[in-house]
Structures are given as structure tokens and as C-alpha cells.
Scaffold this active site. Sequence first.
Site, PDB file in Angstrom:
ATOM      1  N   ASN A  22       0.808  -1.238   0.000  1.00 48.18           N
ATOM      2  CA  ASN A  22       0.000   0.000   0.000  1.00 48.18           C
ATOM      3  C   ASN A  22       0.834   1.278   0.000  1.00 48.18           C
ATOM      4  O   ASN A  22       0.430   2.267  -0.591  1.00 48.18           O
ATOM      5  CB  ASN A  22      -0.988  -0.017   1.173  1.00 48.18           C
ATOM      6  CG  ASN A  22      -0.302  -0.100   2.510  1.00 48.18           C
ATOM      7  OD1 ASN A  22       0.824  -0.593   2.617  1.00 48.18           O
ATOM      8  ND2 ASN A  22      -0.964   0.380   3.529  1.00 48.18           N
ATOM      9  N   GLU A  34       8.019   2.433  14.493  1.00 42.91           N
ATOM     10  CA  GLU A  34       8.770   3.072  13.426  1.00 42.91           C
ATOM     11  C   GLU A  34       8.756   4.576  13.672  1.00 42.91           C
ATOM     12  O   GLU A  34       7.952   5.102  14.443  1.00 42.91           O
ATOM     13  CB  GLU A  34       8.163   2.723  12.059  1.00 42.91           C
ATOM     14  CG  GLU A  34       8.273   1.221  11.807  1.00 42.91           C
ATOM     15  CD  GLU A  34       8.144   0.809  10.363  1.00 42.91           C
ATOM     16  OE1 GLU A  34       7.102   1.115   9.754  1.00 42.91           O
ATOM     17  OE2 GLU A  34       9.070   0.142   9.856  1.00 42.91           O
TER      18      GLU A  34
HETATM   19  P1  NAD Z   1       0.839  -9.571   3.447  1.00 44.57           P
HETATM   20  O1  NAD Z   1       0.884  -9.955   4.861  1.00 44.57           O
HETATM   21  O2  NAD Z   1       0.132 -10.434   2.483  1.00 44.57           O
HETATM   22  O3  NAD Z   1       2.334  -9.437   2.871  1.00 44.57           O
HETATM   23  C1  NAD Z   1       3.273  -8.559   3.452  1.00 44.57           C
HETATM   24  C2  NAD Z   1       4.666  -8.946   3.000  1.00 44.57           C
HETATM   25  O4  NAD Z   1       5.053 -10.157   3.621  1.00 44.57           O
HETATM   26  C3  NAD Z   1       4.811  -9.178   1.513  1.00 44.57           C
HETATM   27  O5  NAD Z   1       6.041  -8.635   1.079  1.00 44.57           O
HETATM   28  C4  NAD Z   1       4.822 -10.695   1.398  1.00 44.57           C
HETATM   29  O6  NAD Z   1       5.511 -11.163   0.261  1.00 44.57           O
HETATM   30  C5  NAD Z   1       5.563 -11.069   2.657  1.00 44.57           C
HETATM   31  N1  NAD Z   1       5.327 -12.419   3.160  1.00 44.57           N
HETATM   32  C6  NAD Z   1       4.212 -13.191   3.047  1.00 44.57           C
HETATM   33  N2  NAD Z   1       4.387 -14.370   3.686  1.00 44.57           N
HETATM   34  C7  NAD Z   1       5.626 -14.342   4.223  1.00 44.57           C
HETATM   35  C8  NAD Z   1       6.394 -15.272   4.993  1.00 44.57           C
HETATM   36  N3  NAD Z   1       5.904 -16.466   5.356  1.00 44.57           N
HETATM   37  N4  NAD Z   1       7.643 -14.923   5.369  1.00 44.57           N
HETATM   38  C9  NAD Z   1       8.145 -13.724   5.045  1.00 44.57           C
HETATM   39  N5  NAD Z   1       7.484 -12.805   4.298  1.00 44.57           N
HETATM   40  C10 NAD Z   1       6.226 -13.112   3.893  1.00 44.57           C
HETATM   41  O7  NAD Z   1       0.283  -8.074   3.429  1.00 44.57           O
HETATM   42  P2  NAD Z   1      -0.133  -7.173   2.173  1.00 44.57           P
HETATM   43  O8  NAD Z   1      -1.376  -7.749   1.599  1.00 44.57           O
HETATM   44  O9  NAD Z   1       1.051  -6.967   1.310  1.00 44.57           O
HETATM   45  O10 NAD Z   1      -0.450  -5.793   2.891  1.00 44.57           O
HETATM   46  C11 NAD Z   1      -1.659  -5.494   3.506  1.00 44.57           C
HETATM   47  C12 NAD Z   1      -1.557  -5.693   5.009  1.00 44.57           C
HETATM   48  O11 NAD Z   1      -0.473  -4.943   5.532  1.00 44.57           O
HETATM   49  C13 NAD Z   1      -2.782  -5.208   5.750  1.00 44.57           C
HETATM   50  O12 NAD Z   1      -3.138  -6.109   6.757  1.00 44.57           O
HETATM   51  C14 NAD Z   1      -2.320  -3.895   6.360  1.00 44.57           C
HETATM   52  O13 NAD Z   1      -3.026  -3.501   7.498  1.00 44.57           O
HETATM   53  C15 NAD Z   1      -0.892  -4.183   6.651  1.00 44.57           C
HETATM   54  N6  NAD Z   1      -0.131  -2.932   6.742  1.00 44.57           N
HETATM   55  C16 NAD Z   1       0.328  -2.520   7.966  1.00 44.57           C
HETATM   56  C17 NAD Z   1       1.018  -1.326   8.083  1.00 44.57           C
HETATM   57  C18 NAD Z   1       1.528  -0.842   9.414  1.00 44.57           C
HETATM   58  O14 NAD Z   1       2.423  -0.015   9.438  1.00 44.57           O
HETATM   59  N7  NAD Z   1       1.014  -1.298  10.535  1.00 44.57           N
HETATM   60  C19 NAD Z   1       1.260  -0.550   6.954  1.00 44.57           C
HETATM   61  C20 NAD Z   1       0.791  -1.006   5.722  1.00 44.57           C
HETATM   62  C21 NAD Z   1       0.107  -2.207   5.635  1.00 44.57           C
END
Ligand code: NAD
Length: 484
Positions: free
Chosen positions: A153, A458
Site C-alpha cells: 500500500n 517506526e
Molecule cells: P501480506 O501480509 O500479504 O504481505 C506482506 C509482506 O510479507 C509481503 O512482502 C509478502 O511477500 C511477505 N510475506 C508473506 N508471507 C511471508 C512469509 N511467510 N515470510 C516472510 N514474508 C512473507 O500483506 P499485504 O497484503 O502486502 O499488505 C496489507 C496488510 O499490511 C494489511 O493487513 C495492512 O493492514 C498491513 N499494513 C500494515 C502497516 C503498518 O504499518 N502497521 C502498513 C501497511 C500495511
Amino acid sequence: MLTAQPTASHFVDGRYHEDATGAAIAVTYPHTGAVIARLHTATPAVIELALASAARAQVEWAALRPVERGRILRRAADLIRDRGAELARLETLDTGKPIQETEVADWPSGADALEYFAGLAPTVTGETIPLGGDFAYTLREPLGVCVGIGAWNYPSQIACWKAAPALAMGNAMVFKPSEVTPLGALKLAEILHQAGLPAGLFNVVQGGGAVGGQLTRDPRVAKVSLTGSVPTGARVYAAAAEGMKHVTMELGGKSPLIVFDDANLEDAVGAAMLGNFYSSGQVCSNGTRVFVQRGIKARFLARLAERTALIRAGDPLDRETQFGPLVSPAQHAKVMDYIRIAQAEGARLVCGGAAGREGANFVQPTVFAEVTDTMTLAREEVFGPVMAVLDFDTEDEVIARANATQFGLAAGVFTADLARGHRVIGRLQAGTCWINAYNLTPVEMPFGGVKASGLGRENSRAAIEHYSQLKAVYVGMGPVAAPY
Ligand code: NAD
């Protein structure tokens, strides 16, 4: 035809690097669905090169004076600002977010982080502890090789928010962007090296969860900082624990935004819209449970519907566009499902609720009223432009309901009574809060969640502690008193 093909898939050891034997990644422009770049997943050989060069480079980097490290980060911040227009366009192509947003929010916030930690690095000191004749002192040392894993995002902002404190404190970073938005992080690597960052200190490798998993498990890695969903966070945290690694977890939320009867109506409506429709709702800290006190509810919903109807959806590259598509067909399908479920469970649709016709992956800005705490829409993170409005009567009631969730990322309160504002915020279980504002995340302020929404912080001085460790040194000044 739009294209955003980078020089190569990865950036490792100071240069772009390709290994075409890795599985293909097609990068699409969310507005049209057209392929704008073709990349490859990192192979074990690429991952090895990235980790080995990071481990090598980190030793010399940590030995530099902090002011010298800071100077390079500061130069990178300036380069980002100089190239603002080009970088905003790339971010829009990668994510589909309106250029209106990417010009002011994404890279600019990344540049702020680099500038802030550049200045902070030389101010980080230890302490001396008097112990009679003896004394002790502390040193704040880098962790070593850190891994950053990003969500789709805010891909470039996330890369900068992780790289800046990590590098400032003398660490190296291997960053894996989301496979959905892999382009911005490569630019950050290019810019950091143009600013003088030695080779190996910021490497970018592409791929999905499997690549993230390999990085997390590698024994050379001291820390993993993830931005992603709660289920991914649980997996990455568990894998990091196996190796006793440090973690920062920036995860999902279902944050409450509480509007009391005495709130300024226009401000509360504006904040609720920002906290649900900016970036088409794909913001982790969004106030997606909008609790509105009954006395202001009718006026709130009427004004919300009026202002929502005026949102200009359209081509993200058009300067006038305020609202773009979701990042992918999968995300679109997921959000449309949540809208169907909300209707089936009895929430009242106030506006929106359909797929937009402006291009691929659009969902209309959507508001549901009379949402109750047990409905799916009040419990699960949608990550799309779907606002749930819930009614409430009393302060105690709304605090209890706001806290009745596994999440704890953010919270907001709108009221003219400042004593109440502070009192309510004091009782809400959330890491990042706003009073009479919403979703502002300046680098000077800590950002992060409690409960299932994450660990660590962060931005701000607080991030320093998450990218360094304390060494305590006892200095004996007299003879050793041994009983033997
Ligand atoms: P996601 O959890 O599907 O993926 C996040 C990242 O993790 C990706 O780069 C993915 O390739 C990687 N990943 C997936 N499985 C993994 C594993 N087993 N080991 C290591 N890496 C792995 O999330 P998304 O769909 O990319 O993003 C949306 C989510 O992120 C939402 O839940 C949102 O709330 C959260 N988010 C949080 C923040 C924050 O600062 N708190 C900011 C932005 C997004």
C-alpha cells in the site's frame, strides 16, 4: 504505452542485478491492468549474494562516524525531493494511487525519514554509571544485517521508513518489497547509492513469501522488520523467534474513530473520509469503525453522504483525480465480498456499494450505517474504501466497544471537550492515536500498534531502539577482590 521496466529485477552489492532463472513477476498498472514491467523472483544465488554483501559491508559502515553516515542519508533525501515528480509517477504506476497523493504523501514522507534519521544518528549516545570508584558505561551498537519486508500500500514509504533508521544506526538492510509493488524500492537503492552509500548496505531482492521466509530464517540476519497482515506477522515472528532475532511488526488494524456529539461536524466528517477513502482505503491505520454518538448521527451521515458524492474518482495520473482503483483484482474481489457480506448481515448502505466504472479494480467509496459490533464489517480488516458507522450513547460504552478487538494499531477521538479527548484516548488500547485529527504520521512521532497489530515502533527516537542494542561495560578501577 505505459512502461516502468527497471534496469533489472534486483539491486545487490551496489548495482542492478538480474537472474532470469527466477520465476516471472508481471507488474501491472492497477488502473488498466496492463503489464508495465516484467521481473524475476530472487533465486537462492541472488539471496546469497545479497546477504553476503550486506554482512561484509556492514562491518565498515558501523565503524564510520555517525555524522558521516547521516550525511549520505541526508543527500539521499535531497535527491528524492529533486526527483519528486518522476518518483510520484512511478509510485502511481506501481500502486494505482492518485498522483495527487503520491506527490505529497509517499516519497516525501520517505525523504522526511531519511532526513530525520540522518540528523538523529550523531546524537545517539550511551551513558556513564558511577559505581563508587568503579564505573560502567553503555554503548548503543548496530544489530548487523536487518531484513525489511514490505506491504503493497505504501511501498516506497515503507522501504524508506525501514532503511533510514537501520542505516543511520550502522546496520545493513536487505529489503524485499511486496511482489505486487516491486518498483519503488529499486529506486530507493539506486538513490542511496547515488548519494554515496557503499555497495551492499541496501540490497533489494524480489519475490513473495518464500523469499521473505528464506531471508527471515538465514542465520546471518539479526532482525526482521515486517509491514503486512496479522497472519503473515504471526508466521514471520515465529520464524524469527527460532533464531532469537529482533522483530518490528507493523500489522493490520480495525481502528476506532469516535465522534462525540460536540465535535466539529465538518472536521469529523473530513477525518472519517480521509481515514477511510485516502489511498482507496488501503491504509493500515484507517479508522474503519466510526463510532458516532447518537445526537450527531443524522447530521453526520447526511454531510458524509453529500461530501462522498463529490469525490472525483478516475485516472490516477490525472491531477484532478482524488480516488483511484484498488491495487489488484484479488483485492477488488475481497473488498466486494465484504460489501456483500455487510448487506447480507443487515448493515444499511448509505452510499457506494458497487464496483466503480472508471477502470479496472475500482470500488465506489462506500458507507454503511447501523453497523453492529458482531457484524463481519466491524470485526475484520477490509483494506478498501468501506466505512462502517456504529451508533453509541455513552463514553464508557464506546471505550469498551472500541477496545473489544484483537487489533490495536490506531484510534481517534473528535470532541470539543479536550479533557474528554485526553481521558478517552488514555483508555483506548492503541499504539498511535489522534485527538481532533486522523491518520497524520509525521516522522517525529512514533508509529506502531499494540495487541495483534504489532510490536516495536517506526519513526521518531523510538525507532533507534529497534535498530540497535545496548552493550554495558563495567570498568574495574581497583584491585580485584577475590575470596580465593
Ligand atoms: P501480506 O501480509 O500479504 O504481505 C506482506 C509482506 O510479507 C509481503 O512482502 C509478502 O511477500 C511477505 N510475506 C508473506 N508471507 C511471508 C512469509 N511467510 N515470510 C516472510 N514474508 C512473507 O500483506 P499485504 O497484503 O502486502 O499488505 C496489507 C496488510 O499490511 C494489511 O493487513 C495492512 O493492514 C498491513 N499494513 C500494515 C502497516 C503498518 O504499518 N502497521 C502498513 C501497511 C500495511
